[in-house]
Design a protein around this motif. Sequence first.
Motif, PDB file in Angstrom:
ATOM      1  N   TYR A   9       2.585  -1.241  -0.937  1.00  0.00           N
ATOM      2  CA  TYR A   9       3.428  -2.199  -0.219  1.00  0.00           C
ATOM      3  C   TYR A   9       2.647  -3.500  -0.159  1.00  0.00           C
ATOM      4  O   TYR A   9       1.487  -3.530   0.259  1.00  0.00           O
ATOM      5  CB  TYR A   9       3.736  -1.701   1.199  1.00  0.00           C
ATOM      6  N   SER A  10       3.286  -4.573  -0.587  1.00  0.00           N
ATOM      7  CA  SER A  10       2.593  -5.834  -0.768  1.00  0.00           C
ATOM      8  C   SER A  10       3.496  -6.999  -0.386  1.00  0.00           C
ATOM      9  O   SER A  10       4.705  -6.847  -0.231  1.00  0.00           O
ATOM     10  CB  SER A  10       2.177  -5.951  -2.243  1.00  0.00           C
ATOM     11  N   PHE A  11       2.898  -8.155  -0.225  1.00  0.00           N
ATOM     12  CA  PHE A  11       3.620  -9.406  -0.043  1.00  0.00           C
ATOM     13  C   PHE A  11       2.960 -10.413  -0.954  1.00  0.00           C
ATOM     14  O   PHE A  11       1.739 -10.592  -0.911  1.00  0.00           O
ATOM     15  CB  PHE A  11       3.577  -9.861   1.416  1.00  0.00           C
ATOM     16  N   PRO A  15      -3.062 -13.089   1.049  1.00  0.00           N
ATOM     17  CA  PRO A  15      -4.332 -13.028   0.310  1.00  0.00           C
ATOM     18  C   PRO A  15      -4.951 -11.636   0.287  1.00  0.00           C
ATOM     19  O   PRO A  15      -5.604 -11.257  -0.686  1.00  0.00           O
ATOM     20  CB  PRO A  15      -5.225 -14.028   1.036  1.00  0.00           C
ATOM     21  N   TYR A  16      -4.725 -10.854   1.324  1.00  0.00           N
ATOM     22  CA  TYR A  16      -5.277  -9.501   1.353  1.00  0.00           C
ATOM     23  C   TYR A  16      -4.532  -8.600   0.370  1.00  0.00           C
ATOM     24  O   TYR A  16      -5.148  -7.791  -0.331  1.00  0.00           O
ATOM     25  CB  TYR A  16      -5.229  -8.947   2.781  1.00  0.00           C
ATOM     26  N   ALA A  17      -3.229  -8.764   0.294  1.00  0.00           N
ATOM     27  CA  ALA A  17      -2.446  -8.002  -0.680  1.00  0.00           C
ATOM     28  C   ALA A  17      -2.808  -8.433  -2.104  1.00  0.00           C
ATOM     29  O   ALA A  17      -2.888  -7.598  -3.011  1.00  0.00           O
ATOM     30  CB  ALA A  17      -0.955  -8.178  -0.419  1.00  0.00           C
ATOM     31  N   MET A  18      -3.046  -9.730  -2.295  1.00  0.00           N
ATOM     32  CA  MET A  18      -3.480 -10.213  -3.614  1.00  0.00           C
ATOM     33  C   MET A  18      -4.774  -9.538  -4.021  1.00  0.00           C
ATOM     34  O   MET A  18      -4.948  -9.121  -5.172  1.00  0.00           O
ATOM     35  CB  MET A  18      -3.697 -11.730  -3.586  1.00  0.00           C
ATOM     36  N   ARG A  19      -5.693  -9.443  -3.066  1.00  0.00           N
ATOM     37  CA  ARG A  19      -6.989  -8.817  -3.340  1.00  0.00           C
ATOM     38  C   ARG A  19      -6.797  -7.364  -3.756  1.00  0.00           C
ATOM     39  O   ARG A  19      -7.429  -6.890  -4.705  1.00  0.00           O
ATOM     40  CB  ARG A  19      -7.843  -8.942  -2.079  1.00  0.00           C
ATOM     41  N   ALA A  20      -5.932  -6.653  -3.071  1.00  0.00           N
ATOM     42  CA  ALA A  20      -5.671  -5.257  -3.427  1.00  0.00           C
ATOM     43  C   ALA A  20      -5.045  -5.157  -4.820  1.00  0.00           C
ATOM     44  O   ALA A  20      -5.435  -4.315  -5.629  1.00  0.00           O
ATOM     45  CB  ALA A  20      -4.764  -4.620  -2.380  1.00  0.00           C
ATOM     46  N   ARG A  21      -4.077  -6.033  -5.093  1.00  0.00           N
ATOM     47  CA  ARG A  21      -3.431  -6.008  -6.412  1.00  0.00           C
ATOM     48  C   ARG A  21      -4.435  -6.316  -7.523  1.00  0.00           C
ATOM     49  O   ARG A  21      -4.384  -5.714  -8.598  1.00  0.00           O
ATOM     50  CB  ARG A  21      -2.255  -6.993  -6.454  1.00  0.00           C
ATOM     51  N   LEU A  22      -5.322  -7.265  -7.283  1.00  0.00           N
ATOM     52  CA  LEU A  22      -6.330  -7.603  -8.304  1.00  0.00           C
ATOM     53  C   LEU A  22      -7.260  -6.425  -8.576  1.00  0.00           C
ATOM     54  O   LEU A  22      -7.609  -6.159  -9.727  1.00  0.00           O
ATOM     55  CB  LEU A  22      -7.139  -8.828  -7.878  1.00  0.00           C
ATOM     56  N   ALA A  23      -7.669  -5.732  -7.532  1.00  0.00           N
ATOM     57  CA  ALA A  23      -8.546  -4.573  -7.740  1.00  0.00           C
ATOM     58  C   ALA A  23      -7.838  -3.503  -8.564  1.00  0.00           C
ATOM     59  O   ALA A  23      -8.440  -2.905  -9.464  1.00  0.00           O
ATOM     60  CB  ALA A  23      -8.998  -4.014  -6.393  1.00  0.00           C
ATOM     61  N   ALA A  27      -9.023  -2.334 -12.245  1.00  0.00           N
ATOM     62  CA  ALA A  27      -9.290  -0.924 -12.495  1.00  0.00           C
ATOM     63  C   ALA A  27      -8.377  -0.365 -13.594  1.00  0.00           C
ATOM     64  O   ALA A  27      -8.582   0.756 -14.048  1.00  0.00           O
ATOM     65  CB  ALA A  27      -9.107  -0.123 -11.204  1.00  0.00           C
ATOM     66  N   GLY A  28      -7.381  -1.147 -13.992  1.00  0.00           N
ATOM     67  CA  GLY A  28      -6.470  -0.688 -15.035  1.00  0.00           C
ATOM     68  C   GLY A  28      -5.535   0.417 -14.569  1.00  0.00           C
ATOM     69  O   GLY A  28      -5.096   1.237 -15.372  1.00  0.00           O
ATOM     70  N   LEU A  29      -5.225   0.433 -13.279  1.00  0.00           N
ATOM     71  CA  LEU A  29      -4.368   1.472 -12.730  1.00  0.00           C
ATOM     72  C   LEU A  29      -2.931   0.990 -12.640  1.00  0.00           C
ATOM     73  O   LEU A  29      -2.672  -0.212 -12.575  1.00  0.00           O
ATOM     74  CB  LEU A  29      -4.853   1.850 -11.322  1.00  0.00           C
ATOM     75  N   GLN A  30      -2.030   1.939 -12.617  1.00  0.00           N
ATOM     76  CA  GLN A  30      -0.627   1.618 -12.406  1.00  0.00           C
ATOM     77  C   GLN A  30      -0.201   2.206 -11.074  1.00  0.00           C
ATOM     78  O   GLN A  30      -0.509   3.364 -10.763  1.00  0.00           O
ATOM     79  CB  GLN A  30       0.234   2.179 -13.524  1.00  0.00           C
ATOM     80  N   VAL A  31       0.472   1.386 -10.283  1.00  0.00           N
ATOM     81  CA  VAL A  31       1.048   1.834  -9.026  1.00  0.00           C
ATOM     82  C   VAL A  31       2.474   1.306  -8.958  1.00  0.00           C
ATOM     83  O   VAL A  31       2.810   0.327  -9.632  1.00  0.00           O
ATOM     84  CB  VAL A  31       0.250   1.346  -7.789  1.00  0.00           C
ATOM     85  N   GLU A  32       3.268   1.944  -8.155  1.00  0.00           N
ATOM     86  CA  GLU A  32       4.593   1.406  -7.874  1.00  0.00           C
ATOM     87  C   GLU A  32       4.401   0.282  -6.867  1.00  0.00           C
ATOM     88  O   GLU A  32       3.817   0.482  -5.806  1.00  0.00           O
ATOM     89  CB  GLU A  32       5.483   2.493  -7.278  1.00  0.00           C
ATOM     90  N   LEU A  33       4.858  -0.900  -7.200  1.00  0.00           N
ATOM     91  CA  LEU A  33       4.705  -2.062  -6.322  1.00  0.00           C
ATOM     92  C   LEU A  33       5.993  -2.269  -5.548  1.00  0.00           C
ATOM     93  O   LEU A  33       7.064  -2.422  -6.142  1.00  0.00           O
ATOM     94  CB  LEU A  33       4.368  -3.306  -7.137  1.00  0.00           C
ATOM     95  N   ARG A  34       5.875  -2.261  -4.236  1.00  0.00           N
ATOM     96  CA  ARG A  34       7.036  -2.533  -3.379  1.00  0.00           C
ATOM     97  C   ARG A  34       6.768  -3.826  -2.630  1.00  0.00           C
ATOM     98  O   ARG A  34       5.944  -3.884  -1.722  1.00  0.00           O
ATOM     99  CB  ARG A  34       7.275  -1.387  -2.403  1.00  0.00           C
ATOM    100  N   THR A  53       1.321  -4.331   8.684  1.00  0.00           N
ATOM    101  CA  THR A  53       0.728  -5.379   7.853  1.00  0.00           C
ATOM    102  C   THR A  53       0.543  -4.865   6.432  1.00  0.00           C
ATOM    103  O   THR A  53       0.491  -3.656   6.196  1.00  0.00           O
ATOM    104  CB  THR A  53      -0.643  -5.830   8.408  1.00  0.00           C
ATOM    105  N   VAL A  54       0.479  -5.794   5.501  1.00  0.00           N
ATOM    106  CA  VAL A  54       0.210  -5.450   4.107  1.00  0.00           C
ATOM    107  C   VAL A  54      -1.211  -5.901   3.770  1.00  0.00           C
ATOM    108  O   VAL A  54      -1.733  -6.789   4.433  1.00  0.00           O
ATOM    109  CB  VAL A  54       1.228  -6.127   3.157  1.00  0.00           C
ATOM    110  N   PRO A  55      -1.799  -5.269   2.785  1.00  0.00           N
ATOM    111  CA  PRO A  55      -1.283  -4.219   1.920  1.00  0.00           C
ATOM    112  C   PRO A  55      -1.398  -2.836   2.566  1.00  0.00           C
ATOM    113  O   PRO A  55      -2.224  -2.603   3.441  1.00  0.00           O
ATOM    114  CB  PRO A  55      -2.198  -4.307   0.705  1.00  0.00           C
ATOM    115  N   VAL A  56      -0.560  -1.944   2.086  1.00  0.00           N
ATOM    116  CA  VAL A  56      -0.616  -0.524   2.439  1.00  0.00           C
ATOM    117  C   VAL A  56      -0.437   0.245   1.137  1.00  0.00           C
ATOM    118  O   VAL A  56       0.518  -0.001   0.400  1.00  0.00           O
ATOM    119  CB  VAL A  56       0.499  -0.127   3.427  1.00  0.00           C
ATOM    120  N   LEU A  57      -1.359   1.148   0.880  1.00  0.00           N
ATOM    121  CA  LEU A  57      -1.278   1.974  -0.325  1.00  0.00           C
ATOM    122  C   LEU A  57      -0.997   3.413   0.084  1.00  0.00           C
ATOM    123  O   LEU A  57      -1.782   4.015   0.814  1.00  0.00           O
ATOM    124  CB  LEU A  57      -2.584   1.898  -1.124  1.00  0.00           C
ATOM    125  N   LEU A  58       0.142   3.922  -0.369  1.00  0.00           N
ATOM    126  CA  LEU A  58       0.497   5.323  -0.159  1.00  0.00           C
ATOM    127  C   LEU A  58       0.139   6.070  -1.433  1.00  0.00           C
ATOM    128  O   LEU A  58       0.687   5.793  -2.507  1.00  0.00           O
ATOM    129  CB  LEU A  58       1.994   5.455   0.137  1.00  0.00           C
TER     130      LEU A  58
END
Length: 149
Positions: A9-11, A15-23, A27-34, A53-58
Amino acid sequence: MTTPSNCLYSFRRCPYAMRARLAILFAGLQVELREVTLKNKPAQMLAISPKGTVPVLLLADGAVIQESRDIMVWALEQQDPQGLLDATVLDQANALIEQNDNEFKYWLDRYKYADRHVEMTQTEYRQRGEGFLRVLEALLESRAYLLGD
């Protein structure tokens, strides 16, 4: 039957969600982005992370990671092709993240919303935040990227 995937879960502007998405990207991983609208947070996200708050990774196994730095570490522990978890790089990265999250973000928020923080002028808030930008500029003068070549 499809296998459950990890869901972030992202927005887009957080900036914190951006940081999570960049990592996750590094890492070359695929996640479902909501993508979340912060004024209308999805019930599914609030059910797993009541702080809202975002990010949240399930994760596919049901585990929940609610902090961007923890998501970064999780992603790079899965796969770290650029060696970002190397102790020397990690120490410097953590120091920069601490300075960004604690010092710079404080001054940036006051600069952006100076009308709400009348203790100083907008220019004074900007000048305080510029200290961290000078640190980043100095690093980039001596190498191609913040953490090395």
